[in-house]
Design a protein around this motif. Structure first.
Motif, PDB file in Angstrom:
ATOM      1  N   UNK A  70      -7.583 -14.738  17.950  1.00 15.84           N
ATOM      2  CA  UNK A  70      -7.537 -14.566  19.406  1.00 15.84           C
ATOM      3  C   UNK A  70      -8.844 -14.911  20.098  1.00 15.84           C
ATOM      4  N   UNK A  71      -9.846 -15.379  19.335  1.00 17.86           N
ATOM      5  CA  UNK A  71     -11.130 -15.706  19.939  1.00 17.86           C
ATOM      6  C   UNK A  71     -11.406 -17.204  19.814  1.00 17.86           C
ATOM      7  N   UNK A  72     -10.708 -17.986  20.635  1.00 16.16           N
ATOM      8  CA  UNK A  72     -10.933 -19.433  20.617  1.00 16.16           C
ATOM      9  C   UNK A  72     -12.344 -19.736  21.122  1.00 16.16           C
ATOM     10  N   UNK A  73     -12.820 -20.922  20.824  1.00 16.19           N
ATOM     11  CA  UNK A  73     -14.119 -21.361  21.320  1.00 16.19           C
ATOM     12  C   UNK A  73     -14.116 -21.344  22.852  1.00 16.19           C
ATOM     13  N   UNK A  74     -13.012 -21.778  23.453  1.00 13.13           N
ATOM     14  CA  UNK A  74     -12.925 -21.782  24.911  1.00 13.13           C
ATOM     15  C   UNK A  74     -13.003 -20.354  25.465  1.00 13.13           C
ATOM     16  N   UNK A  75     -12.332 -19.416  24.820  1.00 13.18           N
ATOM     17  CA  UNK A  75     -12.363 -18.022  25.239  1.00 13.18           C
ATOM     18  C   UNK A  75     -13.801 -17.492  25.200  1.00 13.18           C
ATOM     19  N   UNK A  76     -14.506 -17.774  24.104  1.00 17.21           N
ATOM     20  CA  UNK A  76     -15.898 -17.328  23.979  1.00 17.21           C
ATOM     21  C   UNK A  76     -16.778 -17.984  25.036  1.00 17.21           C
ATOM     22  N   UNK A  77     -16.547 -19.244  25.317  1.00 17.75           N
ATOM     23  CA  UNK A  77     -17.327 -19.956  26.328  1.00 17.75           C
ATOM     24  C   UNK A  77     -17.099 -19.352  27.711  1.00 17.75           C
ATOM     25  N   UNK A  78     -15.866 -18.985  27.987  1.00 17.06           N
ATOM     26  CA  UNK A  78     -15.544 -18.383  29.287  1.00 17.06           C
ATOM     27  C   UNK A  78     -16.313 -17.085  29.511  1.00 17.06           C
TER      28      UNK A  78
END
Length: 134
Positions: free
Chosen positions: A94-102
């Protein structure tokens, strides 16, 4: 010659939406793990001769959240162009790179997600620090 140094470019469907923090891949004889989103820097602007703020490539990449990600090496090895990325483990689906970047680019971000990131040992310390400072 490559414009981004040692970066690995893929064309196998790996994107900021599909790759997750902590993903472990076998690439050739190496084992690598996704450790954090990549943050674009001024070198992009210099490399592609972007001079004014309206055309700065680093800003475009940042706003599109398409900067990529960084790996840590778990097991050194060799690989070559054409070697297949083999996903070995996905501990944080559930922790995509995009999610972390956001988490660092958006002002309104769920507090429970920020807490999860600041405590996430698989996320690089630099990004855990970003979470602690929110």
């Amino acid at each position: 010659s490559p414009g981004f140094g040692e970066n690995i470019a893929t064309s196998c469907g790996m994107t900021e939406d599909t790759v997750c923090i902590g993903d472990v891949y076998k690439l050739g004889t190496a084992t690598i793990q996704v450790s954090m989103p990549r943050a674009p820097c001024f070198h992009l602007n210099h490399r592609f001769q972007a001079r004014d703020r309206a055309h700065l490539l680093s800003i475009l990449v940042e706003t599109q959240q398409k900067a990529g990600w960084l790996y840590r090496v778990l097991e050194a090895g060799k690989f070559k162009a054409g070697d297949e990325f083999v996903l070995v483990e996905r501990p944080l689906p559930n922790m995509s790179v995009k999610f972390a970047h956001r988490m660092v680019s958006e002002t309104k971000f769920p507090l429970d997600a920020v807490k999860e990131m600041k405590d996430c040992a698989l996320l690089a310390e630099k990004w855990r620090k970003y979470a602690r400072e929110r």
